[in-house]
Scaffold this motif. Sequence first.
Motif, PDB file in Angstrom:
ATOM      1  N   ASN A  21       9.888  10.565  -2.502  1.00  0.00           N
ATOM      2  CA  ASN A  21      10.399  11.228  -1.226  1.00  0.00           C
ATOM      3  C   ASN A  21       9.008  11.442  -0.516  1.00  0.00           C
ATOM      4  O   ASN A  21       9.017  12.361   0.644  1.00  0.00           O
ATOM      5  CB  ASN A  21      11.222  12.441  -1.383  1.00  0.00           C
ATOM      6  CG  ASN A  21      12.552  12.269  -2.075  1.00  0.00           C
ATOM      7  OD1 ASN A  21      13.022  11.262  -1.861  1.00  0.00           O
ATOM      8  ND2 ASN A  21      12.892  13.152  -2.993  1.00  0.00           N
ATOM      9  N   LYS A  22       7.731  11.263  -0.997  1.00  0.00           N
ATOM     10  CA  LYS A  22       6.747  11.743  -0.404  1.00  0.00           C
ATOM     11  C   LYS A  22       5.522  10.653  -0.213  1.00  0.00           C
ATOM     12  O   LYS A  22       4.929  10.712   0.781  1.00  0.00           O
ATOM     13  CB  LYS A  22       5.844  12.916  -1.202  1.00  0.00           C
ATOM     14  CG  LYS A  22       6.690  14.035  -1.402  1.00  0.00           C
ATOM     15  CD  LYS A  22       5.746  14.955  -2.456  1.00  0.00           C
ATOM     16  CE  LYS A  22       6.631  16.211  -2.595  1.00  0.00           C
ATOM     17  NZ  LYS A  22       5.834  17.505  -3.545  1.00  0.00           N
ATOM     18  N   VAL A  23       5.929   9.671  -0.789  1.00  0.00           N
ATOM     19  CA  VAL A  23       5.107   8.201  -0.776  1.00  0.00           C
ATOM     20  C   VAL A  23       6.181   7.214  -0.508  1.00  0.00           C
ATOM     21  O   VAL A  23       7.052   6.676  -1.090  1.00  0.00           O
ATOM     22  CB  VAL A  23       4.356   8.006  -1.910  1.00  0.00           C
ATOM     23  CG1 VAL A  23       3.648   6.788  -1.810  1.00  0.00           C
ATOM     24  CG2 VAL A  23       3.298   9.103  -2.080  1.00  0.00           C
ATOM     25  N   HIS A  24       5.377   6.381   0.454  1.00  0.00           N
ATOM     26  CA  HIS A  24       6.419   5.053   1.055  1.00  0.00           C
ATOM     27  C   HIS A  24       5.519   3.927   0.594  1.00  0.00           C
ATOM     28  O   HIS A  24       4.333   3.914   0.881  1.00  0.00           O
ATOM     29  CB  HIS A  24       6.755   5.327   2.373  1.00  0.00           C
ATOM     30  CG  HIS A  24       7.582   6.529   2.820  1.00  0.00           C
ATOM     31  ND1 HIS A  24       8.885   6.850   2.605  1.00  0.00           N
ATOM     32  CD2 HIS A  24       7.327   7.583   3.219  1.00  0.00           C
ATOM     33  CE1 HIS A  24       9.165   7.852   2.847  1.00  0.00           C
ATOM     34  NE2 HIS A  24       8.004   8.436   3.464  1.00  0.00           N
ATOM     35  N   ALA A  51       0.960  -1.347   0.070  1.00  0.00           N
ATOM     36  CA  ALA A  51      -0.137   0.091   0.163  1.00  0.00           C
ATOM     37  C   ALA A  51       0.703   1.035   0.121  1.00  0.00           C
ATOM     38  O   ALA A  51       2.101   0.982   0.422  1.00  0.00           O
ATOM     39  CB  ALA A  51      -0.941  -0.026   1.143  1.00  0.00           C
ATOM     40  N   LEU A  52       0.307   2.480  -0.381  1.00  0.00           N
ATOM     41  CA  LEU A  52       1.049   3.618  -0.325  1.00  0.00           C
ATOM     42  C   LEU A  52       0.733   4.298   0.982  1.00  0.00           C
ATOM     43  O   LEU A  52      -0.374   4.441   1.581  1.00  0.00           O
ATOM     44  CB  LEU A  52       0.463   4.382  -1.491  1.00  0.00           C
ATOM     45  CG  LEU A  52       0.656   3.702  -2.966  1.00  0.00           C
ATOM     46  CD1 LEU A  52       0.227   4.674  -4.006  1.00  0.00           C
ATOM     47  CD2 LEU A  52       2.013   3.450  -3.111  1.00  0.00           C
ATOM     48  N   SER A  53       1.970   4.580   1.535  1.00  0.00           N
ATOM     49  CA  SER A  53       1.727   5.532   2.755  1.00  0.00           C
ATOM     50  C   SER A  53       2.321   6.972   2.695  1.00  0.00           C
ATOM     51  O   SER A  53       3.601   7.221   2.103  1.00  0.00           O
ATOM     52  CB  SER A  53       2.633   4.696   3.990  1.00  0.00           C
ATOM     53  OG  SER A  53       2.586   5.543   5.139  1.00  0.00           O
ATOM     54  N   PHE A  54       1.591   8.100   2.980  1.00  0.00           N
ATOM     55  CA  PHE A  54       1.942   9.372   2.581  1.00  0.00           C
ATOM     56  C   PHE A  54       2.545  10.115   4.085  1.00  0.00           C
ATOM     57  O   PHE A  54       2.017   9.565   4.916  1.00  0.00           O
ATOM     58  CB  PHE A  54       0.582  10.093   2.148  1.00  0.00           C
ATOM     59  CG  PHE A  54       0.113   9.433   1.008  1.00  0.00           C
ATOM     60  CD1 PHE A  54       0.242  10.004  -0.103  1.00  0.00           C
ATOM     61  CD2 PHE A  54      -1.074   8.180   0.978  1.00  0.00           C
ATOM     62  CE1 PHE A  54      -0.280   9.557  -1.524  1.00  0.00           C
ATOM     63  CE2 PHE A  54      -1.624   8.078  -0.317  1.00  0.00           C
ATOM     64  CZ  PHE A  54      -1.253   8.387  -1.121  1.00  0.00           C
ATOM     65  N   GLN A 105      -1.710  18.575  -4.167  1.00  0.00           N
ATOM     66  CA  GLN A 105      -0.899  18.435  -5.363  1.00  0.00           C
ATOM     67  C   GLN A 105      -0.480  17.157  -5.956  1.00  0.00           C
ATOM     68  O   GLN A 105      -0.142  16.977  -7.103  1.00  0.00           O
ATOM     69  CB  GLN A 105       0.326  19.253  -4.882  1.00  0.00           C
ATOM     70  CG  GLN A 105       0.101  20.691  -4.388  1.00  0.00           C
ATOM     71  CD  GLN A 105       1.403  21.237  -3.946  1.00  0.00           C
ATOM     72  OE1 GLN A 105       2.629  20.755  -3.604  1.00  0.00           O
ATOM     73  NE2 GLN A 105       1.310  22.720  -3.623  1.00  0.00           N
ATOM     74  N   ILE A 106      -0.197  16.119  -5.090  1.00  0.00           N
ATOM     75  CA  ILE A 106       0.184  14.724  -5.596  1.00  0.00           C
ATOM     76  C   ILE A 106      -0.986  13.863  -6.124  1.00  0.00           C
ATOM     77  O   ILE A 106      -0.812  12.828  -6.914  1.00  0.00           O
ATOM     78  CB  ILE A 106       0.925  13.998  -4.519  1.00  0.00           C
ATOM     79  CG1 ILE A 106       0.067  13.619  -3.262  1.00  0.00           C
ATOM     80  CG2 ILE A 106       1.904  15.092  -3.829  1.00  0.00           C
ATOM     81  CD1 ILE A 106       0.534  12.556  -2.348  1.00  0.00           C
ATOM     82  N   GLY A 155       0.054  17.509   4.716  1.00  0.00           N
ATOM     83  CA  GLY A 155      -0.934  18.452   4.802  1.00  0.00           C
ATOM     84  C   GLY A 155      -1.789  18.397   3.760  1.00  0.00           C
ATOM     85  O   GLY A 155      -1.557  17.473   2.649  1.00  0.00           O
ATOM     86  N   GLU A 156      -3.038  18.954   3.954  1.00  0.00           N
ATOM     87  CA  GLU A 156      -4.205  18.939   2.941  1.00  0.00           C
ATOM     88  C   GLU A 156      -3.518  19.361   1.384  1.00  0.00           C
ATOM     89  O   GLU A 156      -3.753  18.932   0.318  1.00  0.00           O
ATOM     90  CB  GLU A 156      -5.279  19.470   3.339  1.00  0.00           C
ATOM     91  CG  GLU A 156      -6.552  19.436   2.250  1.00  0.00           C
ATOM     92  CD  GLU A 156      -7.041  18.170   2.152  1.00  0.00           C
ATOM     93  OE1 GLU A 156      -7.548  17.810   0.991  1.00  0.00           O
ATOM     94  OE2 GLU A 156      -6.844  17.089   2.878  1.00  0.00           O
TER      95      GLU A 156
END
Length: 654
Positions: A524-527, A337-340, A351-352, A345-346
């Motif tokens: 760098n934003k999603v793990h 799964a994708l972890s943000f 943006q992503i 923030g909203e």
Amino acid sequence: MHRRVVVAVSAVLFALLATAAVIVTDLHDRGYPVQLGANSSVNLDFTESNMSDEEAFRRLGMLSDRLDLGLVRVAPDLGGDQSGQVFVMVGDQGSFPKIIRRFGDQPDARIADKAALEHSYASGQYLVTGETKRFAEFEGWLVDHRVESERNDDSLVGILQLLVRQSSFATSLLASAALMVSLVLYWLTVKAKGRALRVLAGVSAWRVQYEDLAGFLATMSTAAVLCGMVSATYVGLAHGWVFVPYYTWALLTFYSVVIIATMACAAAMSVASWPSAAMLAAREPAVKSLGKISVVLKVATFALVLAAVSPTFAAYTDAKAAAAEQARWKSLADQVALSFDAGMGEGGFQQIMPRVGSIVRDAEQSDSVALSYTWTDELAAGGLKPFGYVSLVNQRWLDLMLYEGRGDGRSQPEPALIPLPRDQVPDGIRRFVSEELAFQSRGHSAADEALSTVSFFRCAGPAMFPMALGGNLEFSNDAIIVVAPSLHDTFNDDFLASAASTSNLVFTGLGPTQELVAQHGLQNKVHVKYVAEEGILYAQLTAYFAWLQGISLVALIVALVVATVIGAFITATLKARRDFPLRLAGKRWAEILAGRVIKEWTVGIAVVGLVILVRGLEDGFLVAVVAVAGLLVSPLIHTVAARWAFANVSLRRM
């Protein structure tokens, strides 16, 4: 002869206790691996902490080293059949063997360094393998950072409380108690005449009581020592000598409790049948005082069989069904799964969202993304009646849950699901789904247009359909399944990103998903996290308890069968003075035993009716089957017991 009988029956009792000690040792090693040196476990929930998983692991590692806690994260071994575990060091301190030997049928576990936590969630189970004297500081840090925790320390009492909550295990203990009382009653029955004669010869009644109880304790202890030596040796040879100390401690605890309880029961029953010469003078049978106790024990044992077998069997089947359901987590072993980032923030999330939508589009082209988004009737404000759930899925989710690993390819999922024409979908559900789809659709299609793009199915038969709900799998056959076509073409980026953030979207393969994330500039934003680690650990536990229910059911049957046989032999001993002359006179055993068998059947039928009345008609069939089997076997057991008593009277052994 009677000493051999006591040793044999005691061996059965202590063998049951040895089995219980094996179960306790197995359960203990699952919770606190012996070779790992675990002494406590703690479940942590970082949901409210506002820390990323990486930050949480970093801080836990620093705390573990500073406080000498030796924290180890428990994770499933996602390779093979997912039945094994991996223990991951959270900090840098600690010395462990590379392979941790496990008890029972668990595969050996391996130790991994903290790099293995890169794709895991911080919330989960941790073991404390070091010191606990500074654990209060650790708990204070958890409170300060809003991390919920639940600590459990290694103790035999805690494990026993968990076992007793399993109805079948508790019933097995009751069966062992019935076996214990039967054994005491048998001993006093065969000793009754000798006790009275010794009192008649001038021996003190207190001395008679003491010597009888001491003889019973010695005979019983002989069986305990033999069973203990055999079982401890077996555990050492079959599972490893490292487990023998804990197993021996658990076994001695069980043996001590049972022996003390048995001797207390023997003392009370011995006083109730106090030996006296007056009984011989009055020409009364020496065992007369035990007759009523024998009848009560037989009725109670039979009632226990009927009352316990049905719910125990039901618990066993329920546990098997639960284990089979939870095994579906293994289908998600390679799903991620994708972890943000929590600090995004909203605005950052907005943006992503388009790039997350593009990730879904690319993953869908290789058939490597699955959706399961579920609403309950409560979440839908009662709009799903008469059904309890509506689950929005795609074909990939159906493949994972119903087809893969089952050997039937991509055939229709009957009988689990059957197509449901739109005009047969309840109005409330059709309206709810159309509104949700219109809001979530790409281009904000009209409700009717959005509804026309999906297919409806309903669950058929007892098969449970697995749906993602709140990060877990929910199993139900009370659901409407809505199958969506192409995810990217059907749903807007807002919905896809939201579903990804709550693990309602899962992707196949760690490496390929990381590549997709990097290709779209989100590394760098999603793990990327494994989605099924906690679910597979829970599946391992439910499978174990299904096995436990089965073992307990077998132990229950063994204990109650032996107790029933002992009861028949007690009756034969009590009736020996009547049966012997009748048999010498040429009476057939069927005629001699007819009275007691008919009486037993009459009482048995009454007990069956009472149990069914209390339990209800739902379990009536199984209760009736067990009762009929027991009542039909009764004449055979009584015949064997009566023949045994006749032979012993002939040889002047009674």
